[in-house]
Design a protein around this motif. Structure first.
Motif, PDB file in Angstrom:
ATOM      1  N   PRO A   1      49.767  39.965  60.807  1.00  0.00           N
ATOM      2  CA  PRO A   1      51.256  39.994  61.538  1.00  0.00           C
ATOM      3  C   PRO A   1      50.959  39.961  62.972  1.00  0.00           C
ATOM      4  O   PRO A   1      50.031  40.593  63.446  1.00  0.00           O
ATOM      5  N   ALA A   2      51.917  39.371  63.590  1.00  0.00           N
ATOM      6  CA  ALA A   2      52.028  39.239  65.280  1.00  0.00           C
ATOM      7  C   ALA A   2      52.560  40.742  65.560  1.00  0.00           C
ATOM      8  O   ALA A   2      53.376  41.412  64.799  1.00  0.00           O
ATOM      9  N   VAL A   3      52.052  41.272  66.673  1.00  0.00           N
ATOM     10  CA  VAL A   3      52.539  42.453  67.113  1.00  0.00           C
ATOM     11  C   VAL A   3      53.308  42.319  68.504  1.00  0.00           C
ATOM     12  O   VAL A   3      52.639  41.628  69.306  1.00  0.00           O
ATOM     13  N   SER A   4      54.462  42.842  68.894  1.00  0.00           N
ATOM     14  CA  SER A   4      55.290  43.114  70.071  1.00  0.00           C
ATOM     15  C   SER A   4      55.449  44.332  70.382  1.00  0.00           C
ATOM     16  O   SER A   4      56.176  45.044  69.722  1.00  0.00           O
ATOM     17  N   LEU A   5      55.036  44.701  71.635  1.00  0.00           N
ATOM     18  CA  LEU A   5      55.638  45.876  72.383  1.00  0.00           C
ATOM     19  C   LEU A   5      56.392  45.410  73.589  1.00  0.00           C
ATOM     20  O   LEU A   5      55.756  44.656  74.442  1.00  0.00           O
ATOM     21  N   GLU A   6      57.432  45.902  73.624  1.00  0.00           N
ATOM     22  CA  GLU A   6      58.613  45.427  74.707  1.00  0.00           C
ATOM     23  C   GLU A   6      59.139  46.801  75.363  1.00  0.00           C
ATOM     24  O   GLU A   6      59.673  47.609  75.045  1.00  0.00           O
ATOM     25  N   SER A   7      58.618  46.649  76.572  1.00  0.00           N
ATOM     26  CA  SER A   7      58.910  47.703  77.499  1.00  0.00           C
ATOM     27  C   SER A   7      59.112  49.153  77.411  1.00  0.00           C
ATOM     28  O   SER A   7      60.085  49.873  77.290  1.00  0.00           O
ATOM     29  N   ILE A   8      57.713  49.399  76.615  1.00  0.00           N
ATOM     30  CA  ILE A   8      57.573  50.595  76.129  1.00  0.00           C
ATOM     31  C   ILE A   8      57.341  51.926  76.913  1.00  0.00           C
ATOM     32  O   ILE A   8      56.701  51.436  78.064  1.00  0.00           O
ATOM     33  N   ALA A   9      57.841  53.042  76.930  1.00  0.00           N
ATOM     34  CA  ALA A   9      57.436  54.138  77.467  1.00  0.00           C
ATOM     35  C   ALA A   9      56.971  55.306  76.548  1.00  0.00           C
ATOM     36  O   ALA A   9      57.557  55.616  75.549  1.00  0.00           O
ATOM     37  N   LEU A  10      55.724  55.668  76.851  1.00  0.00           N
ATOM     38  CA  LEU A  10      55.315  56.824  75.781  1.00  0.00           C
ATOM     39  C   LEU A  10      54.865  58.214  76.696  1.00  0.00           C
ATOM     40  O   LEU A  10      54.409  58.239  77.594  1.00  0.00           O
ATOM     41  N   ARG A  11      54.843  59.176  75.876  1.00  0.00           N
ATOM     42  CA  ARG A  11      54.384  60.449  76.563  1.00  0.00           C
ATOM     43  C   ARG A  11      53.652  61.175  75.472  1.00  0.00           C
ATOM     44  O   ARG A  11      54.119  61.401  74.063  1.00  0.00           O
TER      45      ARG A  11
END
Length: 564
Positions: free
Chosen positions: A355-365
């Motif tokens: 599968p293709a993977v897309s991360l769109e403008s994510i913020a993580l803590r």
């Protein structure tokens, strides 16, 4: 105003706990009704049993009939006794089945809910307390399901049947039983409120003690190294004393509830015996017909049995209190919402082997109270693409991998796949269970054959060290991989990954602590296995970075295609 709202709030909370407890027992309704029916039949047969005994005594001692002439009564008495034994056995078997059904269904509900909380939540919990919740708190329902619920139904029906039978032969005895009956439940209810509060405190103490002991047992080696054994033993002793005191408080309340019932039951039976005795002596005459021996024996036999269900209810009343306390504690676990995890949505991207993977403008803590380590990060991977994550420690490489794996909630943005993936994640600190190396590998694929396990072990370079041991892959390791180095444990985790055959590979420092030759061998095997699969690897190794066409440097807070 708060004083006026307080009682209603408490009543609503108690009603909610009772409803929760009813939900827990809903799965065992069939078995519970069988148990209730068995107790009802056994209780109802007390009436013909008492009547047959009283008739036998009347015919032998008053009418002076030979024993052989009353053999019909004795045979009937034997048949009634056997039926009562059979009914009691059915009730006990059904009650035990109900207990097992509730245990199984509740644990089957509780475990997925705990897993759904995700690693972030689980890491903040005491494993010992969670184990106590799944085991001890669930087991606390045993007395309520197998004892209190069937007996409560018996209390509502059997005493009424006995009261009707006694009224039929003597109204005075019936009135004595009727007037003394309501006193016991009232006092039991008052005592029960205190029992519930004490039981809840005891469950909390048991959970804390279980967690305290389990955590110390798990880190026994560290405790001994730092010379804290005596101090920890003293702490466990103090915790055990606290549990002992809380247990004694619960037992004191339980004994008090039983004593209250025994007091009223004894007074009632004594009043009946006094009335019958004075009637036989002719000192009182409140009957229209003379009092016969059969009537007196019949009433005396049924008077204690009239209170027997209440005695059994009193014996299980503290089980009801413990079950309510347990339901309240378990309800807090079940009612917590699972964190918002990445959405595995479909995207307008080409499909391939992976599968293709897309991360769109994510913020993580990494934790709810910390600052974000990743802000406004966008990353798009084509099917089968390989990407390396690099950057200084603390820049969010592990957090990003856990978010893609679905372990970490995303504060902003979203993570999506072109189709639902089969994800394989190998962390920096893989967990190995006590057992053989082969058993630890088969966690990823229980159905794997010995040849499959061997191929995966050789590809991950596990056989480089396992082949030197006499038992090879059957060599046993301790919990958390005791007996293996950090690099060896990582290779075992990598072999698990090979067995799982995932679509998306997420690797966190898989070649750390390896010598250059072993690192190259592991990397060759890994990249060969990753052909046609999407790969995201966090690493600091320049040798690894040189093999990737695309590198994401998180310390620069941007995505780039950098060759190192």
């Amino acid at each position: 105003m708060s004083a006026e709202r307080g009682p209603s709030t408490d009543a609503a909370a108690r009603r909610a706990v009772i409803d929760r407890l009813d939900q827990f027992t809903a799965s065992a309704r069939t078995s519970l009704w069988k148990a209730r029916a068995g107790l009802l039949v056994a209780g109802a047969l007390l009436i013909p049993q008492a009547w047959l005994i009283s008739q036998a005594m009347q015919q032998v001692f008053v009418e002076h009939q030979p024993v052989l002439q009353i053999r019909g009564v004795l045979v009937a008495l034997l048949a009634v006794g056997l039926l009562r034994v059979l009914a009691s056995a059915v009730a006990r078997w059904s009650a035990d089945s109900a207990v097992e059904c509730v245990r199984h269904s509740l644990r089957a509900t509780l475990l997925p809910r705990l897993v759904a909380r995700g690693p972030r939540w689980l890491r903040r919990q005491s494993s010992g307390e969670l184990v106590e919740a799944v085991t001890g708190h669930v087991d606390a329902l045993e007395g309520h399901v197998g004892g209190y619920l069937p007996v409560r139904f018996e209390v509502m029906v059997v005493p009424v049947l006995i009261l009707a039978a006694v009224f039929w032969v003597d109204r005075v005895v019936g009135m004595i039983l009727l007037l003394t009956l309501p006193l016991a439940p009232v006092f039991m209810m008052l005592v029960g409120w205190g029992a519930e509060a004490a039981s809840r405190r005891q469950l909390r103490v048991m959970a804390r003690l279980g967690g305290h002991f389990a955590d110390r047992l798990r880190t026994l080696g560290v405790i001994r190294i730092y010379g804290r054994a005596e101090a920890e033993l003293e702490g466990i002793a103090q915790a055990a004393d606290g549990l002992r005191e809380s247990s004694l408080k619960v037992l004191r309340i339980a004994f008090l509830s039983s004593a209250v019932l025994e007091f009223f039951a004894s007074i009632s039976v004594a009043m009946i015996a006094l009335y019958l005795g004075l009637s036989y002596l002719g000192m009182i005459d409140w009957r229209s017909t003379p009092l016969t021996l059969s009537v007196g024996v019949f009433c005396l036999l049924l008077a204690p049995e009239f209170y027997a269900p209440l005695r059994r209810l009193a014996a299980h009343y503290h089980d009801r209190a413990a079950a309510l306390a347990s339901a309240a504690e378990l309800g807090e676990l079940l009612d917590q919402d699972a964190p918002s995890l990445p959405v595995h949505a479909s995207m307008a991207l080409p499909s391939g082997l992976a599968p293709a993977v897309s991360l769109e403008s994510i913020a993580l803590r990494p934790s709810p109270s910390s600052e974000p380590v990743v802000r406004d990060l966008s990353l798009h991977l084509q099917p089968g693409e390989h990407v390396a994550l690099t950057g200084a420690s603390g820049t969010g490489k592990t957090t990003l991998l856990e978010a893609v794996a679905g372990w970490m909630p995303v504060d902003e943005g979203r993570i999506a796949f072109s189709r639902t993936p089969r994800i394989g994640y190998a962390s920096q600190r893989p967990f190995l269970f006590q057992g053989s190396l082969a058993d630890n590998l088969r966690l990823a694929a229980p159905e794997a054959t010995d040849d499959d396990v061997l191929v995966a072990a050789e590809a991950a370079q596990v056989m480089r060290f396992a082949a030197r041991w006499p038992d090879g892959l059957q060599t046993r390791v301790g919990e958390r991989g005791f007996g293996l180095s950090g690099g060896e444990a990582r290779r075992v985790a990598l072999a698990r990954l090979f067995l799982r055959k995932p679509d998306v590979l997420l690797l966190d420092e898989p070649t750390a602590f390896l010598d250059p030759a072993t690192e190259q061998a592991v990397l060759d095997a890994l990249l060969d296995f990753a052909q046609g699969r999407t790969l995201i690897m966090a690493t600091h190794s320049r040798a690894v970075l040189s093999r990737f066409a695309r590198v994401v440097d998180l310390s620069r807070w941007r995505v780039g295609e950098v060759r190192t």
